[in-house]
Design a protein around this motif. Structure first.
Motif: not given
Length: 405
Positions: A129, A131, A135-137
Motif C-alpha cells: 500500500n 505510495k 501518488g503512484k504505487p
C-alpha cells in the motif's frame, strides 16, 4: 598584569592536561608496542595523529584473502581508565554492519529463498500500500532498499526506542511520507537497510541477529564480535570521544541508544554490530576470496559479482565531497569507479567497502588483493573522506610496495 595573571591561570591547567595526555599516550604505546607491526610506517603515522590530540588511539589491520599481514594497536582505548588499545579491543562499527545485511540477503538469494529483484511486499505485505510522492504505487524492490535508491522515509530515534522487534519498525517507516520517487536519486537511507534485515528474518526463518551469528560471525571465527557488548562487560572496549571545541580536550561521547544492543530492543541491520579489527578482517578475507573463507563458500560467484557491481547506474553516490561521480553503490556497499585524489588515490577501480559513524573504515581492493581496516572511535574525525583514512591507506600502500606486495 591582573588580566595576564587571569589568562595564565586559565591556560595553565590546560597546559598541564596536555602534557599529562602526552605521557599517558606514550605509555600506552609502550604497552601495546609488542605487536611488532609488519608495516611499521602505519604505527608511526597513527601515533602522530594521536600526539596531535585528534584521537585517543586506533587499531589498524591490513590483510590478503589468505593472511592478515599487519595488525597494530596504538594509543588508548579509554583515556580516563588509562587502558591501552589492544588488537582485540571492541569497537562500535555502526554502518559497517550494512555489508553483513547485504551478504545475508545474497546468501538467501543463493539458496533460492528470495531474489533482489523481488518486491519488498512479497515478504512484508504492508508495503503493497506504500505510495510515492506522486501518488503512484511504490513497488519497492529489495535491490532498491539495498542500494539507497528506494526513497523510503525515516523514523525518529525516539520512536525506534519504543520498539522491540524489527517487525515493529515497519509501521513507523510506512507512516512517514516517502522522500522521492524510487530510483530517481541516491540518498543514504537507514530505514531501508532495517527493512532488508526484516526480510532476512522472514525469508531466513530466524531472527536477523541469529542469522548473522550462525551464518557469518561464528563460521568466520569472529569470536569477539557481538550485537550486545554489555553482555561481556570485561571485554576491552574503545570509548568514543569528541573534541571539546573550547579546550581541545577529548571528551567521552554518549552511545546512540538505538544501537547500544540493549535487551528488549531490536538488533538493527543498519548499524548494530560491535567488532574488532582482526574479526572484521575475517569478513573482508571472505569478500577478497570471492565469497570463500578457509575453504568454505559463503557466497556464490554470481552473488559476489552482484555485491561488487554498481547497481545505481550513473547516479552520483557516497560521502566524498567533489567525488560523488566517482562512486556508485552495489548491494550494500560503496564502489569506487576510478582512482581519485585523496582517499581514493591509492585504491584501484572496483574497490568497495563501507565506513561507520564513529570513525571505523574497511575498504577492499580486489585488484591488489588487499583490504584496509581502520578502527577509531572518534565521531566527526574519520569519515569516508577523512585525512586519517587517507594517511592510513597511503602509508599501508607505500609500505606494501616497498615489500614487493
Amino acid at each position: 598584569m591582573k588580566n595576564n595573571l587571569q589568562h595564565y591561570k586559565l591556560r595553565y591547567p590546560l597546559y598541564l592536561l596536555a602534557v599529562l595526555m602526552t605521557f599517558i599516550t606514550a605509555g600506552a604505546s609502550a604497552q601495546n608496542s609488542n605487536t611488532d607491526p609488519k608495516l611499521k610506517g602505519i604505527h608511526e603515522a597513527m601515533q602522530q595523529i594521536i600526539d596531535s590530540g585528534n584521537m585517543s588511539g586506533a587499531v589498524t589491520v591490513v590483510t590478503t584473502k589468505d593472511k592478515i599481514i599487519h595488525v597494530d594497536a596504538v594509543g588508548l582505548a579509554d583515556i580516563a581508565g588509562k587502558q591501552a588499545m589492544q588488537p582485540n579491543t571492541l569497537f562500535w562499527v555502526a554502518s559497517m554492519t550494512k555489508p553483513y545485511t547485504a551478504v545475508s540477503i545474497l546468501m538467501l538469494q543463493d539458496e533460492g529463498k528470495l531474489n533482489v529483484n523481488d518486491p519488498v511486499a512479497k515478504y512484508i505485505p504492508e508495503f503493497a500500500n506504500l505510495k510515492t510522492p506522486s501518488g503512484k504505487p511504490a513497488d519497492l524492490t529489495i535491490k532498491q532498499i539495498m542500494t539507497h535508491t528506494s526513497g523510503l522515509g525515516e523514523a525518529s530515534d525516539a520512536d525506534i526506542l519504543k520498539t522491540k522487534t524489527l517487525a515493529d519498525l515497519v509501521p513507523l517507516y510506512l507512516a512517514v511520507p516517502m522522500q522521492y520517487e524510487p530510483g530517481a536519486q541516491w540518498k543514504y537511507t537507514q530505514s531501508a537497510i532495517n527493512v532488508a534485515a526484516r526480510i532476512v528474518e522472514v525469508a531466513g526463518g530466524m531472527s536477523y541477529e541469529d542469522f548473522v551469528q550462525q551464518r557469518l560471525l561464528t563460521p568466520l571465527g569472529m569470536t569477539h564480535s557481538t550485537f550486545h557488548p554489555d553482555r561481556t562487560p570485561d571485554a576491552p572496549r574503545a570509548v568514543g570521544y569528541v573534541k571539546n571545541k573550547t579546550t581541545g580536550v577529548l571528551e567521552p561521547s554518549p552511545m546512540i541508544p538505538i544501537y547500544a544492543g540493549t535487551d528488549g530492543h531490536p538488533v538493527l541491520g543498519n548499524g548494530g554490530l560491535f567488532s574488532t579489527g582482526p574479526d572484521y578482517a575475517h569478513f573482508c578475507q571472505m569478500l577478497l576470496g570471492n565469497g570463500v573463507y578457509n575453504g568454505k563458500r559463503f557466497l556464490s560467484e554470481d552473488a559476489m559479482k552482484m555485491l561488487t557491481t554498481i547497481q545505481t547506474g550513473d547516479l552520483p553516490a557516497g560521502f566524498i565531497g567533489g567525488h560523488s561521480a566517482d562512486y556508485g553503490w552495489g548491494i550494500g556497499v560503496a564502489i569506487q569507479r576510478r582512482p581519485h585524489e585523496g582517499v581514493g588515490a591509492m585504491l584501484s577501480a572496483g574497490t568497495f567497502g563501507h565506513g561507520g559513524a564513529w570513525g571505523t573504515q574497511a575498504w577492499i581492493d580486489p585488484v591488489r588483493g588487499i583490504a584496509y581496516i581502520l578502527m577509531v572511535q572518534r565521531p566527526g574525525l574519520n569519515g569516508d573522506a577523512a585525512e586519517v583514512r587517507r594517511i592510513f591507506q597511503q602509508t599501508a600502500s607505500d609500505d606494501l610496495k616497498q615489500q614487493g606486495m
